[in-house]
Write an enzyme that holds these catalytic residues in place. Structure first.
Site, short mmCIF file in Angstrom:
data_model
loop_
_atom_site.label_atom_id
_atom_site.label_comp_id
_atom_site.label_asym_id
_atom_site.label_seq_id
_atom_site.Cartn_x
_atom_site.Cartn_y
_atom_site.Cartn_z
CE LYS A 71 -85.19 -18.77 36.60
NZ LYS A 71 -86.53 -19.37 36.71
CB THR A 104 -92.68 -25.24 37.04
OG1 THR A 104 -91.97 -25.49 35.87
CG2 THR A 104 -94.25 -24.92 36.60
CG HIS A 121 -98.00 -21.92 28.60
ND1 HIS A 121 -97.82 -22.59 29.74
CD2 HIS A 121 -98.97 -22.70 27.95
CE1 HIS A 121 -98.58 -23.69 29.74
NE2 HIS A 121 -99.19 -23.85 28.72
CE LYS A 136 -89.54 -28.35 37.59
NZ LYS A 136 -88.96 -28.09 36.41
C1 LIG Z 1 -88.78 -27.04 35.63
C2 LIG Z 1 -87.86 -27.08 34.30
C3 LIG Z 1 -87.91 -25.85 33.59
C4 LIG Z 1 -88.68 -24.67 33.94
O1 LIG Z 1 -87.97 -23.65 34.92
P1 LIG Z 1 -88.59 -22.32 35.07
O2 LIG Z 1 -87.52 -21.99 36.08
O3 LIG Z 1 -89.61 -22.21 35.63
O4 LIG Z 1 -88.36 -21.40 33.81
C5 LIG Z 1 -87.11 -25.58 32.56
N1 LIG Z 1 -86.34 -26.65 32.16
C6 LIG Z 1 -86.26 -27.99 33.04
C7 LIG Z 1 -85.17 -28.97 32.50
C8 LIG Z 1 -87.18 -28.06 34.04
O5 LIG Z 1 -87.15 -29.08 34.78
#
Ligand SMILES: *Cc1c(COP(=O)(O)O)cnc(C)c1O
Length: 793
Positions: free
Chosen positions: A522, A630, A334, A634
């Protein structure tokens, strides 16, 4: 068919049994619990039947130290297809379904992306009827709750089980013992149903809780030495007490090691035990029935642990056991951040897991022999040794002991193959694969954006796209359709109003829903470059002060991020942004133009409100540092253009939706590779207009850091470097000007409302690739070799 009357009776019965109360006397937490239990009642038979079916064939096991599940109730209702029925039933009972959904605590058993990925994967596996079990730890305290006090992050324990956990069942019959050199503890499984979308199959997430063999020492208690009497109990329970205990001290590291081994050993013992019950062919064919996915290096001790069980307990030879292990395990990498590659001091392993350590040493020696036979040079051997510098290199152990290694986005996998893991790739090229991450469209669209979901369903005249995401591509034909685009904009505005109301309630700040919602949410990390965003805002603020006539579309900058409790610099960045927010939000001169909000305690349920309401998705990590991301997916799924660098899955997002519909800027990986050794951030600082003015606010007293010196430390990190890194390690100053320019492109593009809606729409229509259903299909076919079971009926 759903029977409304029966359901209502079930709610009332559950309240009576659990709390000895009538509906009228029950409080809202009890109502939430009673309703959830009534839903459990609905699915138990399907759950048991699924387990029976899966038993017969091959299953995959997803081992993960983290599952960031969020809330269960709303998602379960969605997936069961009974949202409307339940809403009506509860209305009959005088219960507001939104109220009880909102009081559910998030199951925050993970830190961020990695844990949320595991949760999305479980949803996809269940939805696709794939026989996959999730195995992890049942932390009593999940990821801390974040508060701000005077702009500083303050952490509080997250006692998520405070009001009980209606979604899990304790399975006393499956308790196993886990042994360390200095103690033996009980591993107690708690099973949570993973309800797939519109399928009768119900998968399982099995989380292990640590308990002592004895609740207390009777004799000590009798002697009234109460603390001593429960000491063993507390010590055992420590193992699953809290997610990621602080591991900066030796005591913390031992605990973390014990957590890893605890859940891994319990899970493998569980598999071995069940295997003997369900399959008669003996252990030779174990790998034909098990595929075990290691989510990052945290569960990699599974490789020697399976060896131990097969050799010491089941009497297999080393050679046979090794064959089986290699065919059973697969490992997901990862991160490309060297400091995150897990290493363990051999002393810790020797002291607490002596037998496992012995096995690791033997694996190490066997590997060295293999390299010698293949005539590898000493130089390469030294780079890939599993044990070196008095440490065990978990990633190396994982690669050697697995049949498949995967990266999580195309760019990431390429960097692994050509740079970070190049020596390994040369050794075992056939082991390497890419599996670009994905997200579940159920939670991240169907649940959190019902309005957009409904519009898509109307246009496609089917709901099939929710499980067959490629069909979303058909939406592209509406990209020029004004009626559709206007509907999209209406929905976006509605989601923005909902978010604004929620932020007002939670943060006490009123935000302008006519402004651009520009969102960066994030974990807080230097490589994710929240500080670049902050510096841009400071620069914009000064430009507006200097020249109030500058014409900009009003903008609301929203941040959400937790900093690891021991990550001093990340916490300084939070404080800095909060100080910026304080200054800007109180300045009448920029009122109605810019606003800054740092939402507290960003988590999955807050995310559900934020992603759907965003106009701009900030994905601005230093190229090459974000393995996939990820959150970016979203946003895209909710029709939000990306303002970002060529990094992680952003590259594929742009590939799918077009560069012209996103805002890409900054140095690429190859360019940073070239400039990194001769990089002088001061040159940018001096020559880029406005940059010095913004950066200097870190050291000239513009903002008050309470005399901690934390802002100046950030300043020095950018311009001077420190004893452990060079100046501006993440190239903020290199990318600043291009970032500002990209922000100006956003501002211009947003003014053309239909043009903007079209960009949003094309992103949405091309988000199909990023469904975790697609990712899981690839894992199932190309790594696990599993299929949905065939039914007899
Ligand atoms: C999707 C998600 C993340 C990951 O976010 P990135 O922008 O990909 O680092 C982290 N925390 C929560 C609560 C999330 O839903």
């Amino acid at each position: 068919m759903f029977d409304r009357e029966k359901f209502k009776e079930s709610v009332i019965r559950n309240l009576k049994i659990e709390f000895g109360k009538t509906l009228e006397k029950s409080n809202k937490h009890e109502k939430y619990y009673g309703v959830s239990k009534a839903i459990m009642e609905q699915i138990i038979d399907h759950w048991n039947r699924t387990e029976e079916t899966y038993k017969k064939g091959k299953q995959a096991y997803y081992l993960s130290a983290e599952f960031l599940m969020g809330r269960a109730l709303g998602n379960n209702l969605l997936n069961l297809g009974i949202q409307d029925e339940i809403e009506k039933s509860l209305k009959d009972l005088g219960i507001d379904v939104n109220m009880i959904e909102e009081i559910e605590e998030d199951a925050g058993l993970g830190n961020g992306g990695l844990g949320r990925l595991a949760a999305c994967f479980l949803d996809s596996c269940a939805t696709m009827n794939l026989p996959v079990v999730g195995y992890g730890l049942r932390y009593r305290y999940g990821i801390f709750k974040q508060k701000f006090v005077d702009g500083y992050q303050v952490e509080e324990g997250d006692h998520w089980l405070k009001y009980g956990d209606p979604w899990s069942i304790r399975r006393a019959e499956d308790i196993v013992m886990v042994e360390f050199a200095d103690e033996e503890v009980k591993a107690v499984p708690y099973d949570t149903p993973i309800i797939g979308y519109k399928t009768k199959n119900v998968n399982t997430l099995r989380l292990w809780q640590a308990e002592a063999l004895e609740d207390f020492d009777f004799n000590l208690f009798n002697e009234q030495r109460y603390d001593e009497a429960v000491r063993e109990k507390n010590r055992a329970e420590d193992i699953s007490r809290v997610l990621y205990p602080n591991d900066s001290k030796r005591e913390g590291q031992i605990l973390r090691l014990k957590q890893q081994y605890f859940f891994v050993s319990a899970s493998l013992q569980d598999m071995v035990k069940k295997y003997k019950e369900r399959i008669e062919e003996g252990f030779e064919v174990f790998s034909q029935y098990h595929a075990v996915q290691l989510n990052d290096t945290h569960p990699v001790v599974a490789i020697p642990e399976l060896m131990r069980l097969l050799i010491d307990q089941e009497g297999l030879t080393w050679e046979k056991a090794w064959e089986i292990a290699k065919k059973t395990f697969a490992y997901t990498n990862h991160t490309i951040m060297a400091e995150a590659l897990e290493k363990w001091d051999i002393d810790l392993y020797e002291e607490f897991l002596p037998r496992v350590y012995e096995i690791i040493v033997k694996i190490h020696k066997q590997f060295i022999e293999e390299l010698k036979r293949k005539n590898y040079t000493k130089e390469i051997m030294n780079k890939v040794q599993i044990i070196s510098d008095h440490s065990i290199h978990m990633a190396w152990l994982a690669i050697y002991g697995s049949h498949t290694i995967n990266g999580v986005a195309e760019l990431h996998t390429e960097i692994l193959k050509n740079q970070e893991l190049k020596d390994w790739y040369d050794l075992y090229p056939h082991k390497f694969q890419n599996k670009t991450n994905g997200i579940t469209f159920r939670r991240w669209l169907a649940l959190s954006n019902k309005e957009l979901t409904q519009l898509i369903t109307e246009l496609l005249e089917t709901e099939e796209w929710i499980t067959d995401s490629n069909r979303m591509k058909e939406l592209e034909k509406y990209a020029e359709n004004e009626v559709v685009l206007k509907k999209f904009l209406q929905i976006k505005l509605l989601k923005k109003k909902e978010l604004a109301a929620y932020i007002y309630k939670k943060e006490g700040i009123e935000i302008n829903t006519d402004s651009i919602f520009d969102i960066q949410i994030k974990r807080l990390h230097e490589y994710k470059r929240q500080l670049l965003n902050a510096l841009y805002i400071v620069d914009l603020y000064y430009r507006l002060k200097e020249n109030p006539a500058i014409d900009i579309v009003p903008r609301t900058f929203v941040f959400g991020a937790k900093a690891a409790p021991g990550y001093v610099r990340a916490k300084a960045i939070i404080k800095y942004i909060n100080e910026i927010a304080r200054m800007i939000n109180h300045d009448e001169e920029v009122k109605g133009k810019i606003q800054v909000v740092f939402v507290t305690n960003y988590n999955v349920s807050y995310g559900e409100k934020l992603f759907s309401a965003a106009d701009v998705s900030q994905q601005i990590s230093t190229a090459g540092k974000e393995a996939s991301g990820t959150g970016n997916m979203k946003f895209m799924l909710n029709g939000t253009p990306t303002l970002g660098t060529y990094d992680g899955a952003n590259v594929e997002i742009v590939q799918e939706a077009g560069k012209e519909n996103n805002f890409i800027f900054g140095a690429r990986v190859e360019e940073l590779e070239v400039i990194k050794d001769s990089y002088h951030p001061k040159e940018y600082y001096e020559k880029v207009p406005g940059l010095k003015r913004a950066v200097d606010t870190l050291m000239n007293g513009t903002f008050d850091d309470g005399g901690t010196g934390m802002f100046e430390e950030l300043y020095n990190a950018l311009l001077e470097g420190s004893d452990w890194h060079q100046a501006d390690n993440y190239f903020l100053l290199r990318d600043f000007e291009e970032y500002r320019e990209a922000q100006q492109r956003v501002d211009r593009a947003y003014r053309d409302r239909l043009g903007w809606a079209r960009k949003c729409w094309i992103n949405l229509a091309n988000a199909g690739k990023f469904s975790s259903d697609r990712t899981i299909e690839e894992y199932a076919k190309e790594i696990w070799n599993i299929e949905p079971p065939k039914y007899n009926s």
